[in-house]
Enzyme design. Sequence first.
Site, PDB file in Angstrom:
ATOM      1  N   TYR A  69       5.404  -1.370   3.843  1.00 51.72           N
ATOM      2  CA  TYR A  69       5.490  -0.013   4.190  1.00 51.72           C
ATOM      3  C   TYR A  69       5.924   0.170   5.683  1.00 51.72           C
ATOM      4  O   TYR A  69       5.067   0.303   6.580  1.00 51.72           O
ATOM      5  CB  TYR A  69       3.869   0.461   4.078  1.00 51.72           C
ATOM      6  CG  TYR A  69       3.739   1.895   4.476  1.00 51.72           C
ATOM      7  CD1 TYR A  69       2.495   2.357   4.962  1.00 51.72           C
ATOM      8  CD2 TYR A  69       4.507   2.853   3.856  1.00 51.72           C
ATOM      9  CE1 TYR A  69       2.255   3.740   5.389  1.00 51.72           C
ATOM     10  CE2 TYR A  69       4.396   4.254   4.278  1.00 51.72           C
ATOM     11  CZ  TYR A  69       3.175   4.765   4.794  1.00 51.72           C
ATOM     12  OH  TYR A  69       2.909   6.027   5.247  1.00 51.72           O
TER      13      TYR A  69
ATOM     14  N   TYR B  59      12.107   6.685  -0.942  1.00 53.36           N
ATOM     15  CA  TYR B  59      10.574   6.705  -0.324  1.00 53.36           C
ATOM     16  C   TYR B  59       9.619   6.981  -1.411  1.00 53.36           C
ATOM     17  O   TYR B  59       9.587   7.579  -2.156  1.00 53.36           O
ATOM     18  CB  TYR B  59      10.554   7.941   0.527  1.00 53.36           C
ATOM     19  CG  TYR B  59       9.570   7.986   1.325  1.00 53.36           C
ATOM     20  CD1 TYR B  59       8.304   8.625   0.908  1.00 53.36           C
ATOM     21  CD2 TYR B  59       9.502   7.287   2.415  1.00 53.36           C
ATOM     22  CE1 TYR B  59       7.144   8.946   1.906  1.00 53.36           C
ATOM     23  CE2 TYR B  59       8.345   7.417   3.503  1.00 53.36           C
ATOM     24  CZ  TYR B  59       7.302   8.018   2.873  1.00 53.36           C
ATOM     25  OH  TYR B  59       6.016   8.158   3.875  1.00 53.36           O
TER      26      TYR B  59
END
Lengths: 384, 142
Positions: A338, A288
Site C-alpha cells: 500500500y 488504484y
Amino acid sequence: MMLKDRIAIVGIGETPPVRRSEKNIKALMLEAVNNALDDAGINASDVDGVVTESNTAPLLLPHDELAANLGISRLYTGTVSWAGTGIVCSPMVAAMAIATGIANVVVTYFGVDWGSSPAGPYNYHEIYAAKRAFEVPFGYYGQPLYFGVIANRYIHEYGLTARQLGSVAVTQRRHALLHGHAQMQKPLTYEDYERSPIVADPLRVADCCLLTDGACAVVMTSAERAKDCRQQPVYVMGSGFASGTIPTGSSLTQKPDLLSFPAVTEARDLALEMAGISLADVDFAELYDAFTLSCLMEIEDMGFCKKGEAGAFVEAGHTAIGGTIPVNTHGGLLSHSYLLCIEHLVEAVRQLRGQAGAAQVQGARIGLVGAPANPDYGVLILRK
Amino acid sequence: MNIDYSRVPMPDTETPEFRPFWEGTREGVLKFPRCMDCGQFHWYPQPLCPNCHGMRIEWVASHGKGIIYSWSVPRRPFFPPLAESLPFNVALVELDDVPGPRLVTNIVDCVLEEIRIGLPVAVVFRPVAKGVVLPLFRIVKD
C-alpha cells in the site's frame, strides 16, 4: 510543444514491502532513491530535478532533505496534485521540466510508514472541517466505512455477488504470488475470501488494501539521454490529469454519481490523445485498488467494460495475467503493498522492460497506470 | 443500536460557515444552504454557490423527511471513540425537499437488519452535549 515520448523512465528503485520495517521512513525513501539511481546507472550528482505528489512524500522527506542527502543542487522542484494522482502525474511534470530544458534528470519518490504508524491512513480525513462537523459525530469515519456505504449502493444499482467482488482479491493475490516479492505471499482462495471477517458491511478484510512500510523511487531523463542508461528505457507516451468539482472532504458522500470516480474519462482521454493511441492498444493496466470495489469502479470508468459489469468481467478472468486486460499484475494495493500507486508505476516499468518474471504479460508494449485522489484523477501511458 | 454519543468528538457549532445548521437543529429544524441567485442547494456549506459561484446564500428549512440512499455497519473498531458501540449503522439520507445534498446520519429505533436502501425516514433531533443537537433519523412505518 508535444510531451509524447520526450522523456523515459530509466531507473526504478524500491524497498521490500513489509508490514513493519525496522528502518524509519526517511531511510526507506532514500534507499529507494539510491536503488533507482543504481538501476539507471546515473550518478546522484546528475540529478537536478525533483517532483512528487504534495501531501505525504514531501512531509515525510522534504525535497531539500533529499537534495542534501544526494549532495545536489536542484534546478526544478515541484509537486503535483496529491496521493495517487500526484504520483501518477509526476512524470508529466518531469516531462515538462525536461522538455523545456529546465532540468535534465528528475527523480520522483513516495513512501509511507502506515504499517507501523497506529493512525495509519485514517487521520488525514480529520483535517477537513466539514468532515469533523458533519461526519465524525455520527461515527462516519474511516475509508472502509466510506466504501462500505458506496458498495451497498453499487449492489443496489447494479447487483454484485460476493464471488464477483472476491474475484478482484483472488485474482490479484495470484498475481502477487507470481510476482514473488509482494508483501502477501500466501494464496487466497474464494473460500478464504468468504471466511474473511467483515470490516464494514459488505466489505471484508480481504476487500481492503494492505498497510505497508516501504518506498519506491523513479528516475527520469530525456529520451536522448535515456539511451546511455543501464536499462532499456520506458517512454512516457501520454499523461492526463483532470478533476471533479466537489472538494475532497465532501466527494465521497456528495458527488451525484457515487459509483464512479470523478474525472477518470477526462484524464484518460487526455492521456490517450497525447499518446496518439486508443484504449484498445493498452496491454495491461495498474489501477488504484484501495478496495476491491474501487478497482471494479475504475475498470468500468476507464472503459474496459460497461458500468455495472466489472464484477462479471473480473470473475470471467479478463483481468488476470493472460486475460484480455491484465490488471494489477503485481497484486496491487490489495496484495503487493500500500504505497498509493508508486508501486504500480514501478510494476508498469518492469512489465515493459520484460523483467516481470512469472508475472510477465506476454508481448506487453503499452501500459496504463491510473489513480484517483478525489476529486483528481491521473492517467499515465508508458511504452517500451 | 446504541451509539454512545458522549464518546464522539462533538462538532464545532460556532464556526460561522456551519453555525446556521446547528442553530437549526437546536430549534428542531433541519436547514440547508441554498443560493439566492440560482436556487440550488449545496452541501457541505461553502462560501460560493458551486452552480453559479454566487455569494448570496440563505439557509432554508426542510420538512425532514427523506429516504435512505445508502448505509453501512462497521464491525471493527477503526474509530476508537465508538469501539464499545459496535456494531452501529451509518446512513446517507436524501431529503425529499432538498435535491442534491446527502446527510450523513445514524438510523435509530431499529435493528440493523431492517435497514435498506429506499426506506422512508424522518428526522429526530437528539441533544448529545451542551449546545449540540444531532439530526438522526427513524424509519417511517405506516
